[in-house]
Design a protein around this motif. Structure first.
Motif, PDB file in Angstrom:
ATOM      1  N   SER A  73       0.843  -1.203   0.000  1.00 35.99           N
ATOM      2  CA  SER A  73       0.000   0.000   0.000  1.00 35.99           C
ATOM      3  C   SER A  73       0.878   1.254   0.000  1.00 35.99           C
ATOM      4  O   SER A  73       0.547   2.249  -0.630  1.00 35.99           O
ATOM      5  CB  SER A  73      -0.937  -0.006   1.209  1.00 35.99           C
ATOM      6  N   ARG A  74       2.024   1.166   0.699  1.00 32.89           N
ATOM      7  CA  ARG A  74       2.942   2.312   0.689  1.00 32.89           C
ATOM      8  C   ARG A  74       3.508   2.525  -0.719  1.00 32.89           C
ATOM      9  O   ARG A  74       3.556   3.651  -1.224  1.00 32.89           O
ATOM     10  CB  ARG A  74       4.098   2.077   1.658  1.00 32.89           C
ATOM     11  N   VAL A  80       1.894   5.703  -7.752  1.00 35.02           N
ATOM     12  CA  VAL A  80       0.886   6.415  -8.549  1.00 35.02           C
ATOM     13  C   VAL A  80       1.274   7.885  -8.690  1.00 35.02           C
ATOM     14  O   VAL A  80       1.349   8.421  -9.798  1.00 35.02           O
ATOM     15  CB  VAL A  80      -0.518   6.268  -7.922  1.00 35.02           C
ATOM     16  N   VAL A  81       1.582   8.525  -7.553  1.00 33.53           N
ATOM     17  CA  VAL A  81       1.927   9.949  -7.612  1.00 33.53           C
ATOM     18  C   VAL A  81       3.216  10.155  -8.408  1.00 33.53           C
ATOM     19  O   VAL A  81       3.291  11.012  -9.289  1.00 33.53           O
ATOM     20  CB  VAL A  81       2.078  10.535  -6.184  1.00 33.53           C
ATOM     21  N   GLY A  82       4.216   9.291  -8.133  1.00 29.62           N
ATOM     22  CA  GLY A  82       5.515   9.424  -8.808  1.00 29.62           C
ATOM     23  C   GLY A  82       5.413   9.196 -10.301  1.00 29.62           C
ATOM     24  O   GLY A  82       6.048   9.908 -11.082  1.00 29.62           O
ATOM     25  N   PHE A 138       8.104   7.934  -3.776  1.00 24.59           N
ATOM     26  CA  PHE A 138       7.823   8.893  -4.846  1.00 24.59           C
ATOM     27  C   PHE A 138       9.115   9.264  -5.582  1.00 24.59           C
ATOM     28  O   PHE A 138       9.188   9.226  -6.806  1.00 24.59           O
ATOM     29  CB  PHE A 138       7.155  10.140  -4.260  1.00 24.59           C
ATOM     30  N   LEU A 139      10.146   9.595  -4.813  1.00 25.47           N
ATOM     31  CA  LEU A 139      11.425   9.987  -5.427  1.00 25.47           C
ATOM     32  C   LEU A 139      12.000   8.879  -6.298  1.00 25.47           C
ATOM     33  O   LEU A 139      12.449   9.119  -7.421  1.00 25.47           O
ATOM     34  CB  LEU A 139      12.446  10.342  -4.347  1.00 25.47           C
ATOM     35  N   ALA A 140      11.936   7.641  -5.768  1.00 27.97           N
ATOM     36  CA  ALA A 140      12.510   6.509  -6.500  1.00 27.97           C
ATOM     37  C   ALA A 140      11.790   6.315  -7.832  1.00 27.97           C
ATOM     38  O   ALA A 140      12.419   6.110  -8.879  1.00 27.97           O
ATOM     39  CB  ALA A 140      12.405   5.244  -5.653  1.00 27.97           C
ATOM     40  N   VAL A 141      10.449   6.391  -7.794  1.00 29.92           N
ATOM     41  CA  VAL A 141       9.660   6.157  -9.002  1.00 29.92           C
ATOM     42  C   VAL A 141       9.807   7.333  -9.962  1.00 29.92           C
ATOM     43  O   VAL A 141      10.041   7.160 -11.162  1.00 29.92           O
ATOM     44  CB  VAL A 141       8.168   5.945  -8.632  1.00 29.92           C
ATOM     45  N   PHE A 142       9.689   8.520  -9.414  1.00 32.11           N
ATOM     46  CA  PHE A 142       9.685   9.736 -10.225  1.00 32.11           C
ATOM     47  C   PHE A 142      10.916   9.854 -11.121  1.00 32.11           C
ATOM     48  O   PHE A 142      10.805  10.088 -12.330  1.00 32.11           O
ATOM     49  CB  PHE A 142       9.581  10.955  -9.298  1.00 32.11           C
ATOM     50  N   ALA A 189       8.780   1.105 -19.895  1.00 29.49           N
ATOM     51  CA  ALA A 189      10.087   0.665 -19.411  1.00 29.49           C
ATOM     52  C   ALA A 189      10.403   1.404 -18.114  1.00 29.49           C
ATOM     53  O   ALA A 189      10.871   0.815 -17.139  1.00 29.49           O
ATOM     54  CB  ALA A 189      11.156   0.944 -20.458  1.00 29.49           C
ATOM     55  N   GLY A 190      10.103   2.712 -18.066  1.00 26.42           N
ATOM     56  CA  GLY A 190      10.337   3.513 -16.872  1.00 26.42           C
ATOM     57  C   GLY A 190       9.490   3.056 -15.697  1.00 26.42           C
ATOM     58  O   GLY A 190       9.968   2.974 -14.574  1.00 26.42           O
ATOM     59  N   LEU A 191       8.207   2.759 -15.974  1.00 29.21           N
ATOM     60  CA  LEU A 191       7.318   2.296 -14.905  1.00 29.21           C
ATOM     61  C   LEU A 191       7.834   0.987 -14.326  1.00 29.21           C
ATOM     62  O   LEU A 191       7.813   0.767 -13.112  1.00 29.21           O
ATOM     63  CB  LEU A 191       5.899   2.094 -15.440  1.00 29.21           C
ATOM     64  N   GLN A 192       8.310   0.126 -15.216  1.00 25.91           N
ATOM     65  CA  GLN A 192       8.841  -1.175 -14.798  1.00 25.91           C
ATOM     66  C   GLN A 192      10.025  -0.984 -13.840  1.00 25.91           C
ATOM     67  O   GLN A 192      10.068  -1.561 -12.753  1.00 25.91           O
ATOM     68  CB  GLN A 192       9.283  -1.906 -16.062  1.00 25.91           C
ATOM     69  N   ILE A 193      10.986  -0.146 -14.236  1.00 24.83           N
ATOM     70  CA  ILE A 193      12.160   0.114 -13.391  1.00 24.83           C
ATOM     71  C   ILE A 193      11.726   0.842 -12.123  1.00 24.83           C
ATOM     72  O   ILE A 193      12.194   0.543 -11.023  1.00 24.83           O
ATOM     73  CB  ILE A 193      13.213   0.966 -14.140  1.00 24.83           C
ATOM     74  N   GLY A 194      10.800   1.813 -12.283  1.00 30.26           N
ATOM     75  CA  GLY A 194      10.330   2.596 -11.148  1.00 30.26           C
ATOM     76  C   GLY A 194       9.670   1.723 -10.092  1.00 30.26           C
ATOM     77  O   GLY A 194       9.895   1.896  -8.893  1.00 30.26           O
TER      78      GLY A 194
END
Lengths: 263, 251
Positions: A73-74, A80-82, A138-142, A189-194
């Motif tokens: 959940s975290r 989603v936001v990132g 968020f930072l990691a995904v963004f 590809a970015g979402l996958q890595i994120g």
């Protein structure tokens, strides 16, 4: 050999995967039984048994699936936001030169900083609760999503842009109907890595401070001098990470039927 | 008196690169008439594509100007259709999505544009492939989609930039036949670029011969052979010989 493997059916691929995991577990079991490795690590049978048992017997306040859900959940919130912010910033940066000139230097300074380096600041800014963990994920995904969306938008085929304009598309239509769909494979590809990076970050964040989640399971195992519990946490992280990656690929295959990546 | 659709007057185009300025087109004057099939023929790299881009509005002439239907060409616009050598289809859209793209951009209602797109998909012989993605189609079929997409916008003129250059010989002959069939059914003013002499004579009402860079117009041939044309008749072969003799062979 390569061509043969490319042509392998889903069924064959699944069997290969099962065999490689099984052989790994056998070697591990063998090492534990016959060498001194057993002094440091439990056998796979014990670990799997303990993992399965923790589905009904809580570790601390939650069962293993409870901990996994907490962590997920975290990740979900930060992801989603990132990813929304990453797609917006990345595509704008790749398509509009002025936006790129202003934002890219900032982004390039922030990008190489690993998310865990922000942990102390995150705690100072957001306290020990959930917000600081959301911020780190968020930072990691963004940064990953932004980077990929950016290179996608820069690589848009100018001939297609010309073709769209010749057919009467205005600038807004070029952006929504040409630039955005062109970027979808890179965005994925970015979402996958994120997602992978977000999942790694949640564990680190939970290890610093929390009372539930897979990261907690691991640190608590260390505090209790219980390597078995640590391994249960690690198995949980690996399995969930794998499932997330498979899910992402399935969604990608649906959305990118037209592209090479979708195949 | 036939109506002039495209008027080019003293069109020149220079490109400035790191290695200096290259003069590609030099003072070209050309008129194209309504429903004419004009072929621009010349050696490779002679500036045919640059010329077509200037007429279409994808490029702007350094000096001189082009008008289409009396309006000066300054930027891309839907009154001019382009069919590209490398198809330039939108890979994330189906055949239907590609063909209806132009009318959709201009705000035509869904029912109306679907009907129109279906008409042109049928016209180019792709009935049944409406929901296929371009990557699943053969080169010839992709080029049919390109033609239908350009037609569906109902442009005043169509520019075809070596559209069959990448096809194998058999498919190329077939597509030439098909283009004439489609054009005779739905007459438009067409400017067709090629470096293939047979293709030029097979298709053209009029052939305009371009020289090597910096390009000018070298000669003009009115082709009055009746259609459908045959590549092997003496008249055809004689024209072929006559025009070949004049083309710049130097590279």
């Amino acid at each position: 050999m390569k061509t043969r493997f490319r042509g392998a059916s889903k069924y064959e691929t699944a069997i290969c995967a099962a065999i490689s995991i099984f052989v790994f577990l056998c070697l591990w079991e063998l090492a534990v039984r016959t060498t001194a490795v057993g002094l440091f690590i439990s056998s796979p049978i014990t670990v799997i048994g303990k993992t399965l048992r923790s589905i009904v017997e809580p570790l601390g306040t939650h069962t293993i699936q409870g901990h996994v859900l907490w962590s997920l959940s975290r990740v979900a919130v930060g992801f989603v936001v990132g990813s929304v912010a990453g797609v917006v910033v990345g595509v704008l940066m790749g398509w509009y030169r002025i936006f790129e000139a202003i934002v890219r230097p900032l982004f390039e300074v922030i990008r190489p900083i690993p998310p865990i380096a922000w942990i102390p600041l995150a705690i100072l800014w957001f306290g020990l609760g959930e917000s600081s963990k959301y911020f780190l994920i968020f930072l990691a995904v963004f940064s990953n999503v932004t980077m990929n969306a950016y290179s996608g938008a820069r690589a848009v085929d100018q001939t297609l842009v010309g073709a769209a304009k010749m057919l009467g598309a205005n600038n807004r239509q070029v952006f929504t109907s040409i630039v955005l769909p062109s970027c979808v494979p890179q965005i994925f590809a970015g979402l996958q890595i994120g997602l992978g990076s977000g999942w790694a970050t949640v564990v680190a964040a939970e290890m610093v401070r929390s009372s539930e989640g897979v990261g907690w399971v691991i640190t608590k195992g260390q505090d209790l001098n219980n390597p078995l519990q640590i391994l249960v946490g690690i198995v949980g992280i690996g399995v969930i990470g794998y499932i997330l990656a498979v899910l992402m690929r399935a969604i990608e295959a649906k959305l990118c039927v037209w592209s090479e990546r979708g195949k | 008196m036939r109506k002039k659709i495209i008027e080019c007057s003293r069109v020149s185009k220079e490109f400035t690169t790191d290695r200096g300025t290259v003069n590609v087109l030099q003072n070209i004057d050309l008129d194209v008439y309504e429903n004419e099939l004009l072929v621009l023929f010349g050696p490779g790299q002679c500036g045919k594509s640059t010329f077509i881009n200037c007429m279409a509005g994808l490029d702007i002439a350094t000096s001189g100007h082009v008008t289409v239907n009396g309006h000066k060409v300054e930027k891309p616009g839907p009154d001019r259709g382009v069919v590209y050598q490398r198809t330039a289809l939108f890979p994330w859209l189906t055949v239907m999505g590609n063909v209806e793209y132009g009318p959709k951009c201009r705000g035509m209602g869904k029912k109306e544009r679907r009907e129109k797109a279906q008409y042109y998909i049928d016209l180019v012989g792709l009935t049944g492939f409406e929901n296929a993605y371009p990557s699943k189609l053969s080169g010839g079929m992709q080029q049919r989609v390109g033609i239908a997409r350009a037609y569906c916008n109902e442009p005043t003129v169509m520019f075809l930039d070596e559209p069959f250059g990448h096809l194998d010989a058999q498919t190329r002959y077939l597509m030439q036949e098909e283009l004439i069939r489609i054009w005779e059914k739905e007459k438009r003013t067409i400017v067709f670029v090629t470096n293939n002499i047979e293709e030029a004579i097979y298709l053209a009402d009029r052939i305009v011969l371009m020289t090597n860079c910096p390009s000018t117009l070298k000669a003009e041939y009115q082709i009055d052979l009746s259609r459908p044309r045959d590549y092997t008749t003496p008249e055809f072969l004689q024209l072929r010989e006559e025009i070949s003799a004049v083309v710049d062979k130097s590279i």
